[in-house]
Design an enzyme around this catalytic site. Structure first.
Site, PDB file in Angstrom:
ATOM      1  N   ILE A 155      -1.293   1.588  -6.845  1.00 31.42           N
ATOM      2  CA  ILE A 155      -2.692   1.783  -6.455  1.00 31.42           C
ATOM      3  C   ILE A 155      -3.181   3.162  -6.910  1.00 31.42           C
ATOM      4  O   ILE A 155      -4.270   3.295  -7.477  1.00 31.42           O
ATOM      5  CB  ILE A 155      -2.862   1.621  -4.925  1.00 31.42           C
ATOM      6  N   THR A 228      -6.767   5.202   2.099  1.00 33.64           N
ATOM      7  CA  THR A 228      -6.725   3.735   2.169  1.00 33.64           C
ATOM      8  C   THR A 228      -5.281   3.270   2.306  1.00 33.64           C
ATOM      9  O   THR A 228      -4.990   2.096   2.113  1.00 33.64           O
ATOM     10  CB  THR A 228      -7.321   3.096   0.895  1.00 33.64           C
ATOM     11  N   SER A 229      -4.371   4.205   2.647  1.00 31.60           N
ATOM     12  CA  SER A 229      -2.948   3.839   2.631  1.00 31.60           C
ATOM     13  C   SER A 229      -2.456   3.426   4.025  1.00 31.60           C
ATOM     14  O   SER A 229      -2.346   2.234   4.313  1.00 31.60           O
ATOM     15  CB  SER A 229      -2.129   4.980   2.052  1.00 31.60           C
ATOM     16  N   ARG A 230      -2.169   4.404   4.864  1.00 31.84           N
ATOM     17  CA  ARG A 230      -1.838   4.122   6.266  1.00 31.84           C
ATOM     18  C   ARG A 230      -2.398   5.268   7.098  1.00 31.84           C
ATOM     19  O   ARG A 230      -2.306   6.438   6.703  1.00 31.84           O
ATOM     20  CB  ARG A 230      -0.318   4.010   6.477  1.00 31.84           C
ATOM     21  N   ASP A 254     -10.076   3.778   5.229  1.00 38.53           N
ATOM     22  CA  ASP A 254      -9.948   2.327   5.384  1.00 38.53           C
ATOM     23  C   ASP A 254      -8.837   2.014   6.390  1.00 38.53           C
ATOM     24  O   ASP A 254      -8.594   0.846   6.700  1.00 38.53           O
ATOM     25  CB  ASP A 254      -9.630   1.690   4.020  1.00 38.53           C
ATOM     26  N   GLU A 259      -5.235   1.984  14.540  1.00 39.56           N
ATOM     27  CA  GLU A 259      -6.091   0.853  14.150  1.00 39.56           C
ATOM     28  C   GLU A 259      -5.665  -0.468  14.778  1.00 39.56           C
ATOM     29  O   GLU A 259      -6.478  -1.385  14.905  1.00 39.56           O
ATOM     30  CB  GLU A 259      -6.145   0.713  12.623  1.00 39.56           C
ATOM     31  N   HIS A 291      -9.813  -1.588   7.261  1.00 37.09           N
ATOM     32  CA  HIS A 291      -8.653  -2.064   6.493  1.00 37.09           C
ATOM     33  C   HIS A 291      -9.037  -3.277   5.622  1.00 37.09           C
ATOM     34  O   HIS A 291      -8.479  -4.362   5.759  1.00 37.09           O
ATOM     35  CB  HIS A 291      -7.486  -2.419   7.425  1.00 37.09           C
ATOM     36  N   GLN A 292      -9.984  -3.042   4.735  1.00 37.88           N
ATOM     37  CA  GLN A 292     -10.455  -4.136   3.886  1.00 37.88           C
ATOM     38  C   GLN A 292     -10.179  -3.886   2.406  1.00 37.88           C
ATOM     39  O   GLN A 292     -10.663  -4.619   1.545  1.00 37.88           O
ATOM     40  CB  GLN A 292     -11.945  -4.395   4.110  1.00 37.88           C
ATOM     41  N   PHE A 294      -7.694  -4.475   0.640  1.00 37.25           N
ATOM     42  CA  PHE A 294      -7.011  -5.607  -0.015  1.00 37.25           C
ATOM     43  C   PHE A 294      -7.923  -6.824  -0.161  1.00 37.25           C
ATOM     44  O   PHE A 294      -7.533  -7.807  -0.781  1.00 37.25           O
ATOM     45  CB  PHE A 294      -5.793  -6.035   0.832  1.00 37.25           C
TER      46      PHE A 294
HETATM   47  P1  NAI Z   1       3.792   2.035  -4.623  1.00 32.94           P
HETATM   48  O1  NAI Z   1       5.144   1.877  -4.013  1.00 32.94           O
HETATM   49  O2  NAI Z   1       3.498   1.424  -5.954  1.00 32.94           O
HETATM   50  O3  NAI Z   1       3.444   3.598  -4.742  1.00 32.94           O
HETATM   51  C1  NAI Z   1       3.702   4.536  -3.736  1.00 32.94           C
HETATM   52  C2  NAI Z   1       3.962   5.871  -4.416  1.00 32.94           C
HETATM   53  O4  NAI Z   1       4.047   6.881  -3.400  1.00 32.94           O
HETATM   54  C3  NAI Z   1       5.257   5.915  -5.218  1.00 32.94           C
HETATM   55  O5  NAI Z   1       5.000   6.379  -6.534  1.00 32.94           O
HETATM   56  C4  NAI Z   1       6.128   6.874  -4.425  1.00 32.94           C
HETATM   57  O6  NAI Z   1       7.036   7.615  -5.240  1.00 32.94           O
HETATM   58  C5  NAI Z   1       5.074   7.772  -3.804  1.00 32.94           C
HETATM   59  N1  NAI Z   1       5.535   8.567  -2.669  1.00 32.94           N
HETATM   60  C6  NAI Z   1       6.454   8.240  -1.719  1.00 32.94           C
HETATM   61  N2  NAI Z   1       6.606   9.271  -0.869  1.00 32.94           N
HETATM   62  C7  NAI Z   1       5.765  10.253  -1.274  1.00 32.94           C
HETATM   63  C8  NAI Z   1       5.470  11.570  -0.809  1.00 32.94           C
HETATM   64  N3  NAI Z   1       6.095  12.082   0.278  1.00 32.94           N
HETATM   65  N4  NAI Z   1       4.542  12.304  -1.476  1.00 32.94           N
HETATM   66  C9  NAI Z   1       3.930  11.807  -2.569  1.00 32.94           C
HETATM   67  N5  NAI Z   1       4.198  10.576  -3.060  1.00 32.94           N
HETATM   68  C10 NAI Z   1       5.082   9.815  -2.421  1.00 32.94           C
HETATM   69  O7  NAI Z   1       2.751   1.508  -3.529  1.00 32.94           O
HETATM   70  P2  NAI Z   1       1.267   0.965  -3.745  1.00 32.94           P
HETATM   71  O8  NAI Z   1       1.300  -0.486  -4.062  1.00 32.94           O
HETATM   72  O9  NAI Z   1       0.542   1.877  -4.667  1.00 32.94           O
HETATM   73  O10 NAI Z   1       0.686   1.092  -2.262  1.00 32.94           O
HETATM   74  C11 NAI Z   1       0.552   2.356  -1.640  1.00 32.94           C
HETATM   75  C12 NAI Z   1       0.235   2.161  -0.174  1.00 32.94           C
HETATM   76  O11 NAI Z   1      -1.076   1.599  -0.040  1.00 32.94           O
HETATM   77  C13 NAI Z   1       1.133   1.153   0.567  1.00 32.94           C
HETATM   78  O12 NAI Z   1       2.315   1.792   1.034  1.00 32.94           O
HETATM   79  C14 NAI Z   1       0.259   0.689   1.702  1.00 32.94           C
HETATM   80  O13 NAI Z   1       0.510   1.512   2.818  1.00 32.94           O
HETATM   81  C15 NAI Z   1      -1.166   0.947   1.202  1.00 32.94           C
HETATM   82  N6  NAI Z   1      -1.936  -0.295   1.024  1.00 32.94           N
HETATM   83  C16 NAI Z   1      -3.157  -0.389   1.650  1.00 32.94           C
HETATM   84  C17 NAI Z   1      -3.943  -1.520   1.479  1.00 32.94           C
HETATM   85  C18 NAI Z   1      -5.291  -1.644   2.118  1.00 32.94           C
HETATM   86  O14 NAI Z   1      -5.818  -2.765   2.235  1.00 32.94           O
HETATM   87  N7  NAI Z   1      -5.934  -0.566   2.546  1.00 32.94           N
HETATM   88  C19 NAI Z   1      -3.457  -2.653   0.687  1.00 32.94           C
HETATM   89  C20 NAI Z   1      -2.203  -2.410   0.000  1.00 32.94           C
HETATM   90  C21 NAI Z   1      -1.472  -1.276   0.205  1.00 32.94           C
END
Ligand code: NAI
Length: 328
Positions: A155, A228-230, A254, A259, A291-292, A294
């Site tokens: 992302i 938008t992560s957690r 988000d 939440e 949380h939208q 996705f």
């Molecule tokens: P991903 O696994 O592809 O990327 C996560 C990145 O964060 C990796 O490159 C990892 O090395 C890095 N990382 C881990 N610990 C770290 C730290 N302490 N400092 C800096 N970087 C660090 O995951 P993706 O698919 O990009 O998703 C990221 C997050 O987005 C998910 O974990 C989820 O929580 C959130 N998410 C939110 C959605 C929403 O609807 N708002 C939908 C999908 C995911």
């Protein structure tokens, strides 16, 4: 044939997850979130399918194990709500949807950035009331600004590409060395140099309250922060202080630390009991969506395809390609 309990089920998901989803997979939908109070619904199930705010802690997993549930299938990417150590000890497999349209979330970040900046939400309301005054709507050009992406996985990288297309200078900070097009820097430098900061790392013990009082101090005055992560990546109380002191110029969320008590339901006729959330949304420069990120047709279809493939593999005794490893 396996029996799957589909928790936190929303109406919009049911077309993607019909009752007889595959030959070997029978699904029962439950509107309730799975947690210690609702785990009694799992009698007779082989697997549960859950989302971001279901609570799969040790107690719930132990009770799932007792009734014979052997698979937790997350229909999301993050798995911070599952006690993986307990699952492994109990012999319960955990799988997820590791990737589904990272662009869906990245494009939602862009919507938050542009709305906060150009205040289109406020302009929309003004024009509907024949108020064409521009005072208070002044924005800035994204072109030439520095955008900092914290966590440059799927992302984060999708957002970096989009913002580079707008003419932003993009900095990234990641726990792993990054190959590619964007300059990788330490978090402290990213915070000090970025006009826009967007969080994309998973929630873990290492990243809990990654952005707190000290990190807000390191930011540029008036910076924009997007999450938008957690929710728990940000210390919300420190964030409110940063908004009050005007250190933080814009906040787009988000996700929110608490939440699970709020999101994914209509609470219009109830009293808001979360004072921190109430304070947060009272700021004129804060925009919260529930949380939208996705929530696009493409992402929902990919989530369904991957989840049903995993359930079918489990039903037919095949290895799970989307299994969450303990070291992830
Ligand atoms: P991903 O696994 O592809 O990327 C996560 C990145 O964060 C990796 O490159 C990892 O090395 C890095 N990382 C881990 N610990 C770290 C730290 N302490 N400092 C800096 N970087 C660090 O995951 P993706 O698919 O990009 O998703 C990221 C997050 O987005 C998910 O974990 C989820 O929580 C959130 N998410 C939110 C959605 C929403 O609807 N708002 C939908 C999908 C995911």
């Amino acid at each position: 044939m396996i029996k799957v309990g589909f928790f936190s089920s929303q109406e919009y998901e049911r077309a993607f997850f019909p009752g007889q989803a595959r030959d070997d997979v029978s699904i029962t939908h439950f509107e309730q979130a799975l947690n210690a109070r609702t785990v009694t619904l799992c009698q007779g199930l082989d697997a549960v399918c859950v989302f971001v705010n279901d609570e799969l802690d040790r107690t719930v997993l132990e009770r799932l194990s007792v009734v014979g549930v052997r698979l937790v299938a997350l229909r999301c990417a993050g798995f911070n709500n599952v006690d993986l150590n307990a699952a492994r000890r109990l012999g319960i497999q955990v799988c997820r949807v590791p990737s589904y349209s990272p662009e869906a979330v990245a494009e939602h970040c862009l919507a938050l950035i542009l709305t906060l900046n150009r205040r289109t939400h406020k302009a929309y309301n003004r024009v509907r009331e024949d108020n064409f005054d521009l005072n208070g709507l002044l924005g800035f050009n994204l072109h030439g600004k520095t955008a900092g992406i914290v966590g440059c996985g799927q992302i984060g990288h999708a957002l970096a590409r989009i913002l580079a297309g707008f003419g932003c200078r993009v900095l990234v900070s990641d726990a792993q060395p990054q190959q590619g097009d964007f300059e990788q820097v330490e978090l402290s430098r990213l915070l000090a140099e970025s006009d826009i900061i967007s969080l994309h790392c998973p929630l873990s013990d290492d990243t809990f309250h990654l952005i707190g009082e000290a990190q807000f101090k390191q930011m540029k005055d008036g910076a924009m922060l997007i999450n938008t992560s957690r929710g728990a990546l940000i210390d919300t109380r420190a964030c409110i202080d940063a908004l009050k002191s005007r250190k933080l110029g814009y906040l787009g969320l988000d996700v929110y630390e608490q939440e699970s008590d709020l999101f994914f339901r209509d609470l219009r006729d109830t009293i808001q009991l979360d004072d921190v959330f109430a304070r947060l949304i009272s700021f004129p420069n804060v925009l919260v969506t529930g949380h939208q990120g996705f929530f696009t047709r493409e992402a929902l279809q990919e989530i369904a395809n991957t989840t049903l493939d995993s359930l079918e593999a489990f039903a037919t005794g095949k290895p799970l390609a989307t299994r969450v490893a303990l070291d992830q």
